[in-house]
Enzyme design. Sequence first.
Site, PDB file in Angstrom:
ATOM      1  N   GLY A  12      -2.492 119.324  22.749  1.00 53.64           N
ATOM      2  CA  GLY A  12      -2.914 120.160  23.873  1.00 53.64           C
ATOM      3  C   GLY A  12      -1.891 121.205  24.241  1.00 53.64           C
ATOM      4  O   GLY A  12      -1.535 121.370  25.412  1.00 53.64           O
ATOM      5  N   SER A  13      -1.405 121.959  23.244  1.00 48.65           N
ATOM      6  CA  SER A  13      -0.265 122.858  23.489  1.00 48.65           C
ATOM      7  C   SER A  13      -0.622 124.335  23.447  1.00 48.65           C
ATOM      8  O   SER A  13       0.243 125.180  23.235  1.00 48.65           O
ATOM      9  CB  SER A  13       0.852 122.567  22.484  1.00 48.65           C
ATOM     10  OG  SER A  13       0.361 122.419  21.169  1.00 48.65           O
ATOM     11  N   ARG A  15      -1.701 125.992  26.056  1.00 53.72           N
ATOM     12  CA  ARG A  15      -1.437 126.598  27.365  1.00 53.72           C
ATOM     13  C   ARG A  15      -0.661 125.617  28.238  1.00 53.72           C
ATOM     14  O   ARG A  15      -0.437 124.465  27.863  1.00 53.72           O
ATOM     15  CB  ARG A  15      -2.739 126.990  28.057  1.00 53.72           C
ATOM     16  CG  ARG A  15      -3.707 125.833  28.289  1.00 53.72           C
ATOM     17  CD  ARG A  15      -5.071 126.345  28.744  1.00 53.72           C
ATOM     18  NE  ARG A  15      -6.075 125.278  28.795  1.00 53.72           N
ATOM     19  CZ  ARG A  15      -6.352 124.553  29.861  1.00 53.72           C
ATOM     20  NH1 ARG A  15      -5.705 124.772  30.982  1.00 53.72           N
ATOM     21  NH2 ARG A  15      -7.278 123.612  29.826  1.00 53.72           N
ATOM     22  N   ASN A  90       0.647 115.299  25.190  1.00 48.33           N
ATOM     23  CA  ASN A  90       0.448 116.107  26.389  1.00 48.33           C
ATOM     24  C   ASN A  90      -1.021 116.284  26.752  1.00 48.33           C
ATOM     25  O   ASN A  90      -1.359 116.439  27.921  1.00 48.33           O
ATOM     26  CB  ASN A  90       1.090 117.488  26.191  1.00 48.33           C
ATOM     27  CG  ASN A  90       0.703 118.459  27.283  1.00 48.33           C
ATOM     28  OD1 ASN A  90       1.153 118.341  28.421  1.00 48.33           O
ATOM     29  ND2 ASN A  90      -0.155 119.420  26.942  1.00 48.33           N
ATOM     30  N   TYR A 160       0.352 110.932  47.638  1.00 44.59           N
ATOM     31  CA  TYR A 160      -0.534 111.631  46.713  1.00 44.59           C
ATOM     32  C   TYR A 160      -1.992 111.271  46.991  1.00 44.59           C
ATOM     33  O   TYR A 160      -2.280 110.257  47.645  1.00 44.59           O
ATOM     34  CB  TYR A 160      -0.180 111.244  45.268  1.00 44.59           C
ATOM     35  CG  TYR A 160       1.211 111.635  44.846  1.00 44.59           C
ATOM     36  CD1 TYR A 160       1.594 112.968  44.800  1.00 44.59           C
ATOM     37  CD2 TYR A 160       2.142 110.662  44.492  1.00 44.59           C
ATOM     38  CE1 TYR A 160       2.872 113.322  44.415  1.00 44.59           C
ATOM     39  CE2 TYR A 160       3.426 111.010  44.095  1.00 44.59           C
ATOM     40  CZ  TYR A 160       3.786 112.345  44.062  1.00 44.59           C
ATOM     41  OH  TYR A 160       5.051 112.697  43.676  1.00 44.59           O
ATOM     42  N   LYS A 170      -3.558 107.076  33.779  1.00 44.59           N
ATOM     43  CA  LYS A 170      -2.133 107.198  33.513  1.00 44.59           C
ATOM     44  C   LYS A 170      -1.432 105.835  33.576  1.00 44.59           C
ATOM     45  O   LYS A 170      -0.409 105.625  32.907  1.00 44.59           O
ATOM     46  CB  LYS A 170      -1.491 108.184  34.488  1.00 44.59           C
ATOM     47  CG  LYS A 170      -1.920 109.637  34.260  1.00 44.59           C
ATOM     48  CD  LYS A 170      -1.520 110.150  32.879  1.00 44.59           C
ATOM     49  CE  LYS A 170      -1.814 111.632  32.723  1.00 44.59           C
ATOM     50  NZ  LYS A 170      -1.371 112.184  31.417  1.00 44.59           N
TER      51      LYS A 170
END
Length: 249
Positions: A12-13, A15, A90, A160, A170
């Site tokens: 996922g690189s 952006r 990512n 959060y 996550k």
Amino acid sequence: MTKQSRVAVITGSNRGLGYAIAKKLGQTQGIQVIVTSRGEVEGRVAQEKLAQEGVSADYHSLDVTNEESVQAFTAWLKQMYGKVDILINNAGVNPTRQIEESSVLTVKLETMLSTFATNALAVARISQALIGLMKEQNYGRIVNISTEMASLTATPNDNYPLAPSYRLSKLGLNGVTVILAKELQETNILVNAYSPGWMQTDMGGENAPFTPEEGAETAVYLATLPEGGAQGKFFAEMRKSGGAIELNW
């Protein structure tokens, strides 16, 4: 690329944070960066932009949620480079802005499942595909992009959003991190996770306090750990903490 170069894959690189990590790693001597994205057009644009900034990056399409895509990418990687040294996981999604995500009582279970599939299961999938190449040379650095929202220790008192789909996905990613690190503890393959902080990306919005470049610093630190470095740890964003500060799981 020389035989001594490290090969770094960043999922996922095209952006945001992934692009910033690719840029910083590509500017590090002795590292060959491979940019990946689901859409080839967007990935090629990122590759060209990196070239304009002095980074010679390779590109291949990759959808980490799709087994055929992962296998095709792995076959290409073996043919082109014969190894992989660094894996930055990512690629991810964050549906927190959806109104249903304000409570675990209203969250759509299909959203929870799809978020978990992308943020946790996909990391297990790409790790299964690439760790064999790392074992062949007894060298690897795996960096998983997590979040402070996934700290079970901090959750009861943090400020959060509840964000059940994102948090639970996550948490799953953190679990994959710890289990992989345990399995690989007798090797020179180091697996760690970190929180890049709230950044000015499409996901984080323009009001975020950190830039993607700042968020990328810890990824580069963990991707270039020396032998005997941290294993199975969870780190904060370095600019926020003034160094490589460990977080509680």
